[in-house]
Write an enzyme that holds these catalytic residues in place. Structure first.
Site, short mmCIF file in Angstrom:
data_model
loop_
_atom_site.label_atom_id
_atom_site.label_comp_id
_atom_site.label_asym_id
_atom_site.label_seq_id
_atom_site.Cartn_x
_atom_site.Cartn_y
_atom_site.Cartn_z
N TYR A 198 9.56 -50.01 -54.49
CA TYR A 198 9.25 -50.45 -52.96
C TYR A 198 8.35 -49.29 -52.43
O TYR A 198 8.44 -48.23 -52.88
CB TYR A 198 10.37 -50.57 -51.69
CG TYR A 198 11.29 -49.26 -51.66
CD1 TYR A 198 12.33 -49.06 -52.45
CD2 TYR A 198 10.89 -48.63 -50.46
CE1 TYR A 198 13.13 -47.87 -52.10
CE2 TYR A 198 11.48 -47.34 -50.22
CZ TYR A 198 12.58 -46.98 -50.96
OH TYR A 198 13.38 -45.76 -50.62
N CYS A 199 7.56 -49.55 -51.40
CA CYS A 199 6.81 -48.61 -50.70
C CYS A 199 6.51 -49.06 -49.06
O CYS A 199 7.37 -49.93 -48.91
CB CYS A 199 5.45 -48.65 -51.24
SG CYS A 199 4.38 -50.04 -51.50
N THR A 200 5.63 -48.52 -48.41
CA THR A 200 5.69 -49.01 -47.02
C THR A 200 5.21 -50.18 -46.84
O THR A 200 5.77 -50.87 -46.11
CB THR A 200 4.40 -47.88 -46.36
OG1 THR A 200 4.56 -46.45 -46.77
CG2 THR A 200 4.37 -48.09 -44.90
N GLY A 202 3.58 -52.33 -49.53
CA GLY A 202 3.63 -52.92 -50.72
C GLY A 202 2.55 -52.88 -51.80
O GLY A 202 2.61 -53.20 -52.73
N ILE A 227 8.47 -51.94 -46.90
CA ILE A 227 9.69 -51.64 -45.88
C ILE A 227 9.10 -52.47 -44.66
O ILE A 227 10.30 -52.87 -43.83
CB ILE A 227 9.66 -49.94 -45.33
CG1 ILE A 227 10.09 -49.50 -46.83
CG2 ILE A 227 10.54 -49.80 -44.29
CD1 ILE A 227 9.72 -47.93 -46.93
#
Ligand SMILES: [Zn+2]
Ligand SMILES: [Zn+2]
Length: 359
Positions: A198-200, A202, A227
């Site tokens: 995952y990241c901020t 996508g 997220i």
């Protein structure tokens, strides 16, 4: 036609204040083949400037990555414009969790080599062969699975203030650095584990998942919309929230609070804190975590040296800076030996690896 900002950040802030209108902060990205990024850049600037859009937008041959704000009442016009561009029609927009009218104070549309600096040679692998997108419900199920390895694809200063429970958090300054480190760390589990990332918002996972598949990982999953979208789904559908703390964002807001957990500490005194500040000494500008008490005691500075310089008259400060390079590139910093309580995430990463891979 002027294709750049006419107003300073301060003038812009005053205008936004005066207008008294709610602004919407949002982000989106799209990988697409853009033949002439410079022409596309100019078209976007003209259309969006007219809609009072502010933000940081990167355009490249490989696509677009946009983080921006606009007056809420211009949203429909903005959406109509996006829909008029073939590869942006019906694109998912990540709406910010916490709104702030001052999230962006300029419109910057820049042409770059890449929309995310990955340091990779695109010819070596197929970026369209990416991991499986999962939504919040599927993500929650996956991270319960003992065969899952959950990896945070963001940098150390981002994951420090908030992350998913049990996520590996590589102690890296850049995305580019993280790819080979993670690959090397997990190479024994290309077949038997599920690699979930995952990241901020996508975008980094789009590249990373394709990279890890190219490197032979069989089961690669990525949190769609990152997220930001996870939080939206969790709030809307009242499902379990496995994120702790704050989501770091790259605009004036710095972060969005997702849960009340404060998982980081003040880099100066070690007390619980999760607010990033830039050192008030303009010649330093270090990004670090500072509590309210230290902020008051240190005049917002990261060290006594910076505090002394910051207390000098402006002209003297300027004279001291003369001939020194511009050190205001805040996101490349966020580490300094004189801050006693900056957590060593590298150790956390290693411990977690051994523990949970055994399990
Ligand atoms: Zn403190
Ligand atoms: Zn400083």
């Amino acid at each position: 036609m002027q294709l750049y900002n006419k107003l300073s950040a301060k003038e812009r802030a005053e205008l936004i204040e005066k207008a008294g209108k709610d602004r919407l902060t949002l982000s989106f990205y799209q990988y697409a083949k853009i033949e002439n990024p410079h022409t596309f850049r100019d078209q976007l600037f003209i259309a969006w400037d007219a809609l009072d859009v502010l933000g940081r937008i990167y355009v490249a041959h490989e696509g677009i990555n946009a983080q921006l704000s606009l007056p809420a009442d211009r949203f429909n016009a903005f959406k109509t414009h996006l829909d008029s561009i073939s590869f942006l029609k019906d694109i998912r927009l990540n709406i910010a969790v916490e709104q702030d009218n001052m999230s962006f104070l300029k419109l910057k549309v820049k042409v770059r080599d890449k929309i995310v600096a990955d340091g990779l040679n695109d010819n070596t692998f197929d970026v369209t062969n990416k991991g499986r997108h999962v939504d919040a419900v599927q993500f929650n199920e996956l991270i319960e699975d003992e065969n899952t390895i959950l990896v945070d694809m963001r940098n150390h200063y981002e994951s420090e203030i908030g992350h998913f429970k049990n996520a590996r958090r590589p102690d890296v300054d850049t995305f580019r650095e993280s790819l080979p480190i993670i690959e090397n760390d997990l190479k024994a589990h290309k077949d038997d584990k599920k690699l979930v990332m995952y990241c901020t918002g996508g975008i980094r996972c789009e590249k990373a998942s394709a990279y890890f598949k190219h490197k032979g990982f069989k089961n690669v999953f990525q949190l769609e919309g990152g997220i930001i979208e996870y939080t939206r789904q969790v709030n809307e559908s009242k499902i379990e929230n496995n994120f702790l703390g704050k989501n770091f964002v790259f605009d004036e807001r710095r972060s969005e609070r997702i849960t009340d957990d404060v998982i980081a500490c003040c880099h100066q005194c070690g007390e619980p804190a999760d607010t990033h500040e830039n050192c008030a000494n303009d010649a330093c500008h270090l990004l670090f975590i500072q509590c309210e008490k230290c902020k008051a005691e240190m005049d917002g500075c990261c060290s006594t040296t910076c505090k002394e310089i910051h207390s000098l008259p402006y002209e003297e400060q300027k004279a001291l800076r003369k001939g020194q390079g511009n050190s205001n590139d805040i996101f490349k910093k966020g580490r300094a030996d004189h801050l006693p309580y900056k957590k060593d995430l590298r150790n956390i990463f290693e411990t977690l690896n051994t523990d949970s891979i055994k399990g």
